[in-house]
Structure formats: C-alpha cells, structure tokens
Design a protein around this motif. Structure first.
Motif, PDB file in Angstrom:
ATOM      1  N   LEU A  83      35.238  33.986  36.224  1.00  0.00           N
ATOM      2  CA  LEU A  83      36.394  33.485  36.980  1.00  0.00           C
ATOM      3  C   LEU A  83      37.150  34.663  37.589  1.00  0.00           C
ATOM      4  O   LEU A  83      37.403  35.652  36.889  1.00  0.00           O
ATOM      5  N   GLU A  84      37.495  34.565  38.883  1.00  0.00           N
ATOM      6  CA  GLU A  84      38.418  35.548  39.450  1.00  0.00           C
ATOM      7  C   GLU A  84      39.714  34.858  39.842  1.00  0.00           C
ATOM      8  O   GLU A  84      39.700  33.860  40.568  1.00  0.00           O
ATOM      9  N   VAL A  85      40.827  35.414  39.369  1.00  0.00           N
ATOM     10  CA  VAL A  85      42.143  34.900  39.762  1.00  0.00           C
ATOM     11  C   VAL A  85      42.704  35.853  40.805  1.00  0.00           C
ATOM     12  O   VAL A  85      42.825  37.054  40.545  1.00  0.00           O
ATOM     13  N   GLY A  88      41.933  36.643  47.154  1.00  0.00           N
ATOM     14  CA  GLY A  88      42.298  37.409  48.355  1.00  0.00           C
ATOM     15  C   GLY A  88      41.246  37.275  49.437  1.00  0.00           C
ATOM     16  O   GLY A  88      40.898  36.186  49.884  1.00  0.00           O
ATOM     17  N   SER A  89      40.687  38.397  49.833  1.00  0.00           N
ATOM     18  CA  SER A  89      39.675  38.406  50.893  1.00  0.00           C
ATOM     19  C   SER A  89      38.352  37.797  50.427  1.00  0.00           C
ATOM     20  O   SER A  89      37.492  37.484  51.235  1.00  0.00           O
ATOM     21  N   GLY A  90      38.166  37.724  49.118  1.00  0.00           N
ATOM     22  CA  GLY A  90      36.895  37.225  48.584  1.00  0.00           C
ATOM     23  C   GLY A  90      35.916  38.346  48.247  1.00  0.00           C
ATOM     24  O   GLY A  90      34.832  38.101  47.711  1.00  0.00           O
ATOM     25  N   ILE A 106      39.978  31.640  42.449  1.00  0.00           N
ATOM     26  CA  ILE A 106      41.196  30.897  42.812  1.00  0.00           C
ATOM     27  C   ILE A 106      42.099  31.817  43.644  1.00  0.00           C
ATOM     28  O   ILE A 106      42.280  32.995  43.296  1.00  0.00           O
ATOM     29  N   GLU A 107      42.659  31.263  44.723  1.00  0.00           N
ATOM     30  CA  GLU A 107      43.593  32.025  45.554  1.00  0.00           C
ATOM     31  C   GLU A 107      44.762  31.115  45.908  1.00  0.00           C
ATOM     32  O   GLU A 107      44.569  29.965  46.292  1.00  0.00           O
ATOM     33  N   ARG A 108      45.986  31.625  45.774  1.00  0.00           N
ATOM     34  CA  ARG A 108      47.132  30.741  46.014  1.00  0.00           C
ATOM     35  C   ARG A 108      47.466  30.590  47.494  1.00  0.00           C
ATOM     36  O   ARG A 108      48.085  29.617  47.886  1.00  0.00           O
ATOM     37  N   GLY A 133      45.137  27.453  44.710  1.00  0.00           N
ATOM     38  CA  GLY A 133      46.009  27.004  43.624  1.00  0.00           C
ATOM     39  C   GLY A 133      46.541  28.164  42.811  1.00  0.00           C
ATOM     40  O   GLY A 133      46.376  29.332  43.178  1.00  0.00           O
ATOM     41  N   ASP A 134      47.187  27.806  41.676  1.00  0.00           N
ATOM     42  CA  ASP A 134      47.756  28.815  40.777  1.00  0.00           C
ATOM     43  C   ASP A 134      46.719  29.147  39.704  1.00  0.00           C
ATOM     44  O   ASP A 134      46.450  28.335  38.814  1.00  0.00           O
ATOM     45  N   GLY A 135      46.175  30.343  39.805  1.00  0.00           N
ATOM     46  CA  GLY A 135      45.112  30.720  38.874  1.00  0.00           C
ATOM     47  C   GLY A 135      45.630  31.228  37.546  1.00  0.00           C
ATOM     48  O   GLY A 135      44.842  31.508  36.638  1.00  0.00           O
ATOM     49  N   SER A 136      46.961  31.372  37.390  1.00  0.00           N
ATOM     50  CA  SER A 136      47.457  31.938  36.130  1.00  0.00           C
ATOM     51  C   SER A 136      47.192  30.981  34.971  1.00  0.00           C
ATOM     52  O   SER A 136      47.255  31.378  33.814  1.00  0.00           O
ATOM     53  N   LEU A 207      51.140  38.710  40.288  1.00  0.00           N
ATOM     54  CA  LEU A 207      50.549  37.393  40.035  1.00  0.00           C
ATOM     55  C   LEU A 207      51.708  36.400  40.061  1.00  0.00           C
ATOM     56  O   LEU A 207      52.622  36.479  39.231  1.00  0.00           O
ATOM     57  N   ILE A 208      51.669  35.498  41.028  1.00  0.00           N
ATOM     58  CA  ILE A 208      52.770  34.545  41.177  1.00  0.00           C
ATOM     59  C   ILE A 208      52.308  33.205  40.627  1.00  0.00           C
ATOM     60  O   ILE A 208      51.295  32.671  41.091  1.00  0.00           O
ATOM     61  N   GLY A 209      53.022  32.654  39.656  1.00  0.00           N
ATOM     62  CA  GLY A 209      52.594  31.346  39.149  1.00  0.00           C
ATOM     63  C   GLY A 209      53.204  31.045  37.800  1.00  0.00           C
ATOM     64  O   GLY A 209      54.014  31.819  37.274  1.00  0.00           O
TER      65      GLY A 209
HETATM   66  N1  SAM Z   1      40.134  40.811  44.724  1.00  0.00           N
HETATM   67  C1  SAM Z   1      40.769  40.686  45.994  1.00  0.00           C
HETATM   68  C2  SAM Z   1      39.949  41.295  47.094  1.00  0.00           C
HETATM   69  O1  SAM Z   1      38.989  41.956  46.801  1.00  0.00           O
HETATM   70  O2  SAM Z   1      40.297  41.092  48.242  1.00  0.00           O
HETATM   71  C3  SAM Z   1      42.116  41.329  45.967  1.00  0.00           C
HETATM   72  C4  SAM Z   1      43.172  40.363  45.971  1.00  0.00           C
HETATM   73  S1  SAM Z   1      44.827  40.831  46.064  1.00  0.00           S
HETATM   74  C5  SAM Z   1      44.973  42.385  45.321  1.00  0.00           C
HETATM   75  C6  SAM Z   1      45.552  39.709  44.926  1.00  0.00           C
HETATM   76  C7  SAM Z   1      45.535  38.275  45.347  1.00  0.00           C
HETATM   77  O3  SAM Z   1      46.058  37.507  44.286  1.00  0.00           O
HETATM   78  C8  SAM Z   1      46.386  37.963  46.553  1.00  0.00           C
HETATM   79  O4  SAM Z   1      45.604  37.467  47.561  1.00  0.00           O
HETATM   80  C9  SAM Z   1      47.407  36.947  46.028  1.00  0.00           C
HETATM   81  O5  SAM Z   1      47.719  35.945  46.995  1.00  0.00           O
HETATM   82  C10 SAM Z   1      46.674  36.351  44.855  1.00  0.00           C
HETATM   83  N2  SAM Z   1      47.499  35.696  43.832  1.00  0.00           N
HETATM   84  C11 SAM Z   1      48.685  36.086  43.319  1.00  0.00           C
HETATM   85  N3  SAM Z   1      49.072  35.233  42.365  1.00  0.00           N
HETATM   86  C12 SAM Z   1      48.107  34.278  42.258  1.00  0.00           C
HETATM   87  C13 SAM Z   1      47.930  33.129  41.440  1.00  0.00           C
HETATM   88  N4  SAM Z   1      48.826  32.770  40.502  1.00  0.00           N
HETATM   89  N5  SAM Z   1      46.817  32.392  41.613  1.00  0.00           N
HETATM   90  C14 SAM Z   1      45.901  32.729  42.541  1.00  0.00           C
HETATM   91  N6  SAM Z   1      46.037  33.798  43.345  1.00  0.00           N
HETATM   92  C15 SAM Z   1      47.104  34.571  43.203  1.00  0.00           C
END
Ligand code: SAM
Length: 663
Positions: A83-85, A88-90, A106-108, A133-136, A207-209
């Motif tokens: 699982l990746e929380v 972002g870019s994927g 999961i990406e919010r 959604g909220d991955g936390s 991490l927002i959630g």
């Molecule tokens: N691994 C990503 C990449 O390679 O592009 C980097 C992603 S960035 C550092 C962190 C991401 O976490 C952001 O896109 C942000 O929107 C997302 N994020 C923050 N809180 C989150 C949450 N509760 N659930 C899901 N995504 C969350």
C-alpha cells in the motif's frame, strides 16, 4: 521525446547506488520506470535531478534517492501486496509495481490521482489500483499488506496503518513536525507487537487526514495516543554518542583514537586549511600513533620536494645543497605556521632517541604543485650518482623550462599555441630512473626513493597542467590518484608492516562517493581509493567546526587574512553538532547504528580551503554529503581559531640552514 535512458542509468548509479542502496530489485525497478513521464509537462529535462519537483496542488514528486531508500527500507519483494499512502505523481507506486505483485495507492487530491492513473494506463502498469481519499486510515478492504509506504509526514504513527500490516509486514513512514521529521520503520512482529526503528532525517509534505494533520497544520483530534514519543532529536542522539575530548594539550586528548591504532592507514582531515585546532589535534593524534603504535609515515597534503626538506631535518639526514627554502609558494601559512613548526620540532627530537633508522618516522608530501622543485631535485640527485644521466635528464626537462615559473600556462600553450608537448620526455625520464633502481638504490635507498618520487611527480604534473585546461573532473582525479599512489609507494618502501597517517583536507580524505564530488561531478579522492584498496584497514576521520576565525585568502595568490567563520547553517551537519552543546568530541560513526541511519540522509557540510568567501558561503563552501558514509569518525571543535603564520621573529639565529622554517 528525447531519450532519457542515459540520464536514468546515471541517476541510479550516482544518486542511488553510490549512496548505499543495494537492493537489486529496487535498482532494477528504478532503471525501468521512466521518471520523465511522472513530472509536469515542461519539467522532463529535470526529471533525473537529485531533488523533489513540483507536481501541482502544492505537492511534490519525491527525490529519486528518497523513493529508492524507502522502498528498500520497506523490503518490498516480488509477489507482495503493498500500500502507498500519498501517491502524488504515481512514481513511487510505479516503481513498486515493477517489484511487487499488487500495489494499492491512495491520493487525496483528485487531480493528481487522475494524472497518475492516466500514466499507469499509458505505461501499461496494470497491477496498480488507485483511489482518491484519506489514506491515513489505510485501505481496510484490501488489507493485510506486506509493506506500507507513507509519502507524507504524520504527527505520529497512525494506529490504523499498523493494524493493516500482515505479521512480518513493514510500515515506512515519516513522523514529526514539518521541520524535523524522522523516517521510521515499524515491523509487525505479532498480533499486538511491533518493532520501531529510526532510519533517517527527512522532509516531506504533511499527511492530511483523520490520522494525520488538519489542513492548518494542527494535529487531527483522533490521530494518535497522547504523549506518544517521537524519539530523541538528532542533536540529542549525537550528544549521547559523542565522546567529549579534553583540551588538545592534555595528554589524554589522543587516547580515544587508540581504537584506530591497528589500521594500516589513518587519514585525518580538516574542514579548512587555516584552523589551529585541526593542526594541533592531528599533531596530538599523530604523536600518539607514532610513539605508541609504530606508525612511521606521516604523509601530508604538501608538495613532495618541500616536505622532503622537513623530512631530512626530522630524520637527521643531511640537507640537500642548493635546494630552495621549502613552502615559499601560496598558501605559505598552510605549512609555515607555529603549529606545524612545533610538531616538526617534536618529531626531530623524538627521532633522535630512536637509534634504528627504520623506526624513525618520516614527513612526506603527497601533492604535485612544485614541479620546478621536483625537476631540480632529480637533476641534483643524478649530478651526484650519474652525471651522464643528469645531462640527458637536463635535456628532457628542458622542454618544460619555459613553463616552470607558471606551469598553469603550459596546458594552454600546448593545446592552442602549437608548443611542443613534453609528455614523452618526462615519462621517459621517469621510466629510465626506475629502470636503474637496483643500481642507484644500492648507493643510497632513501635518496633514490626521493628522486624516483620527484620524477613521478614531474610526469604527473606535466599531465595535470595539460588536462587542467579542459576543466572537468580529470585533473582533480589525476592529482588525488597521484597522492594515493605516493602513499602506496611510501608504504611499500617502508616495508610490509608499515603504517601511515595522512593529513589532508576533508575533501581529500572523506570518501568522495558519498559527497557531491562523487555524486555530481564524478570526482574521486584519496579516502575513496584507500577504502577500495585497504577496506577496513583504512580509517577516515573528518573534522568540523561551527564558528571562530580562520586563516585564508580572498582570492588565489592573495594575502593571508584572519577571517571570521560564519556560524554554521541550520540545515548542515555542523549545526547538528553545535546543537549538542558539547564543545569538542569524537563521534565514532560506526558505533550507534540507529544514529548512523538517521545521519545517512545527505545534508550540507562546509568545506573551507585556502580561500574563504563568507559573503557567498552557501555557494562557495557548502556541498551535500552523507557524513556516516563519508567518514568512519568525526572530530568536532565548536569554536576554532586561525593558525599563526611564521614571521621573521621565528627565524632562529644559529640554527642550521637546513632548518625548514628558520630561513
Ligand atoms: N510518492 C509520491 C511521488 O513519487 O510522486 C510523492 C508524493 S508527495 C511527497 C505526498 C502526497 O501525499 C501528496 O500528493 C499529497 O497530496 C498526499 N497526501 C497527503 N495526505 C494524504 C492522505 N491523508 N491520504 C492520501 N494522500 C495524502
């Protein structure tokens, strides 16, 4: 689209493998995923830079090294469910999908998730399931997971994520306030038992959630248990591991360095060329290694023919007639200072009480800048042992005569002015001298070693000044390779059990592979070559300071000035050491593994040479390094003072004219 495969290969090699990521699955996956497809349009050319990049919505694609480091830390293996929380870019999910069986991400931010989804489809990565959604809170329906990666910083470890781990599963997550996050690995050992490790200091978006922060930066109400400890700060951990040092002139100062006494080579660095504490500390350590532990070679970052004058003095050998006084060239204060003079006096006195010449410790120069001094020394030597060979050597070296005063103009003259190249002549001269080794050395082995080294130096210097003209890493690499080979020749000459101490700048003795030098510029150095050649028998010991004064010039060939050293930057290793509150200490970087891991993530480190420009300090003097990989140990002096150069008042009436500094 341009072909990025070379840039990708280079990224994996220079930014990731060289910094210590070894997992073959991770390296292979990073080689296969086209990072340029995951950045914003227009940013493709920066896709392989060693940094995070913006991806919109105020978010970032993580630095490639951090992605690799986290996936390695999570021990993602083929066939696993991951699982990746914070997708972002994927990109990170894409890399993991090349290893794991199935990746849930999961990406919010909906817009980011849509872009990531499109990329997966275009690339045909069909083992990734992505949702907004909220991955936390995790992804309960898909649990349990073998590994969970969180790409955003949480206030604490979310219980919900721990519970989604399979037994044996690993959760890798940054935790802490935005300015001081720590990357943690939590391993589920049993139904309710977990093991927690600190891996490195990091900086992620929040991490927002529900189990993270609320948008305005406060903790969400339910995010974790009150009073949960986030572990000690880095300065606290350093302070706990640091071994405080007494005053440098205290006889106990060098005792903690006995742990390095059984090494073949002990390399002692410096963070500037003009700091008294670095010279005095290295002298105290060298005294102990020489007196108690049988070291007979002190090889320093000075020119060979100049150091040879000191060597003759300290080993009670006759001075060379007609030799120039040593250390006349810029930067004179590096070796003509009161700290070096005191050490030279000590070494001479100590050697006097050692009757066997082979046990007397010598003082040798590793550097290549005094080409004319070396030419003169070879000619002097041949005049004595073989006048006919001296005549031939004069002819050969004659090629370099026009450039002896300003050798730096030689390269340009040969490459653009059609002047004769002297390569052949100087190589032949060196080879001929070495061919006659048996014959010459039978007369006087010490003098032969000196002459041979001078002949090698002329050959290296000729090449050095030619390739210097092109810029790039080659001239630096040639110089450090020459210095390393000189060290090898010395060890060989002093016999199989011989042991050496090296004094040179941190930039020469810290392993270049773990600094910007190696990572960004393909430069190597003595420290790296020593590790490659001697492995664990080499000890690389760096030195650092927070503030004080330093002897340095403003420009090359300028006068020495005593300059204020600015307090170290808040984002540097130096500041971490300063924040310990311990005024001076030895930090053994191999002892506390948790601390070592937390220090691994590259940070800024200050390098002051013979020039110091405080006004452009960040650009001119700071570079990134991974301290625990660059050095085996680090010596800290919080406040330091400039060296005192030798002036006319240090001339010694009645001292023999051989005395190196009395002239
Ligand atoms: N691994 C990503 C990449 O390679 O592009 C980097 C992603 S960035 C550092 C962190 C991401 O976490 C952001 O896109 C942000 O929107 C997302 N994020 C923050 N809180 C989150 C949450 N509760 N659930 C899901 N995504 C969350």
């Amino acid at each position: 689209m341009p072909d990025f495969s070379y840039a990708r290969e280079r990224m994996v090699e220079m930014q990731i493998a060289r910094r210590g990521v070894r997992d073959a699955f991770v390296l292979d996956a990073m080689r296969r995923v086209p990072r340029e497809a995951f950045v914003e349009p227009g940013f493709e050319e920066f896709a392989y830079e060693d940094s995070p990049l913006p991806i919109g919505e105020g978010q970032t694609i993580s630095q490639p090294y951090v992605v690799a480091f986290m996936i390695e830390a999570a021990e993602v293996k083929p066939g696993e469910r991951v699982l990746e929380v914070g997708a972002g870019s994927g990109y990170a999910a894409a890399v993991m999908s090349r290893i794991a069986g199935k990746v849930y991400a999961i990406e919010r931010h909906e817009a980011l998730a849509k872009a990531a989804q499109r990329r997966f489809e275009e690339l045909g990565y069909d083992n990734i399931e992505l949702r907004v959604g909220d991955g936390s809170r995790g992804w309960p329906e898909a649990a349990p997971f073998d590994a969970i990666l969180v790409a955003a910083g949480a206030p604490g470890v979310p219980e919900a994520l721990k519970e989604r781990l399979a037994i044996g599963g690993r959760l890798v997550i940054p935790v802490g306030e935005e300015a001081s996050q720590t990357l943690l690995r939590i391993t589920r050992k049993g139904a309710a038992s977990y093991e927690e490790e600190s891996l490195a200091g990091v900086a992620f978006v929040p991490l927002i959630g529900e189990q993270g922060w609320v948008e305005d930066g406060r903790r969400s109400a339910s995010n974790h248990l009150p009073g949960q400890s986030r572990g000690r700060t880095l300065p606290e951990m350093i302070a706990a591991a640091a071994e405080p040092l007494p005053a440098i002139d205290d006889p106990a100062f060098a005792e903690p360095f006995d742990r390095f006494a059984n090494r073949r080579v002990v390399l002692l660095g410096e963070a500037s060329h003009g700091t008294s504490e670095f010279y005095r500390a290295r002298a105290a350590i060298a005294r102990r290694l020489i007196e108690r532990h049988g070291f007979t070679i002190l090889a320093v970052e000075a020119d060979w023919p100049d150091a040879a004058a000191i060597d003759r003095y300290v080993r009670h050998r006759p001075a060379r007639k007609r030799a120039e006084p040593p250390f006349q060239r810029f930067p004179t204060w590096m070796w003509r200072n009161t700290d070096v003079a005191a050490f030279v006096d000590w070494l001479r006195a100590r050697n006097e009480n050692v009757p066997e010449p082979e046990r007397r410790a010598g003082f040798y120069g590793l550097d290549i800048y005094n080409m004319s001094g070396s030419i003169a020394a070879v000619l002097d030597y041949l005049d004595k042992v073989d006048p006919e060979a001296a005549r031939v050597a004069r002819e050969r070296y004659g090629c370099l005569t026009p450039w002896q005063r300003e050798p730096s103009t030689y390269g340009r003259a040969v490459l653009t002015g059609g002047y004769r190249k002297c390569e052949q002549a100087v190589i032949e001269q060196c080879q001929e001298l070495l061919r006659r080794r048996l014959e010459y050395a039978a007369q006087d082995g010490e003098s032969f070693l000196d002459a041979a080294q001078n002949a090698r130096l002329v050959a290296s210097a000729e090449r050095y000044y030619r390739i210097m003209y092109y810029g790039g890493p080659d001239s630096w690499n040639l110089r450090d390779t020459h210095m390393f080979e000189t060290l090898e020749h010395l060890l060989e000459a002093r016999g199989p059990g011989s042991k050496a101490i090296v004094w040179a700048h941190n930039s020469h003795i810290g392993d270049a592979r773990y600094t910007d030098m190696g990572v960004m510029r393909e430069e190597l150095n003595i420290g790296q070559l020593c590790r490659e050649r001697f492995g664990g028998e080499a000890a690389l010991i760096g030195f650092g300071t927070h503030t004080g004064t330093v002897a340095a010039a403003s420009d090359w060939d300028g006068d020495m000035e005593v300059k204020r050293v600015r307090p170290s930057r808040p984002d540097s290793y130096e500041r971490l050491c300063h924040d310990t509150g311990v005024p001076s200490f030895l930090l053994d970087l191999n002892r506390d593994q948790a601390l070592r891991r937390r220090l691994l993530e590259p940070r800024l480190e200050r390098f002051i040479g013979v020039i110091y420009r405080p006004e452009s300090e960040l650009m001119s003097h700071y570079a990134e390094a991974s301290l625990p990989q660059q050095f085996d140990a680090y010596v800290w002096f919080d406040a330091t003072a400039a060296v005192t150069p030798l002036g006319p008042e240090h001339a010694r009436p009645g001292a023999p004219e051989t005395y190196p500094f009395g002239l």
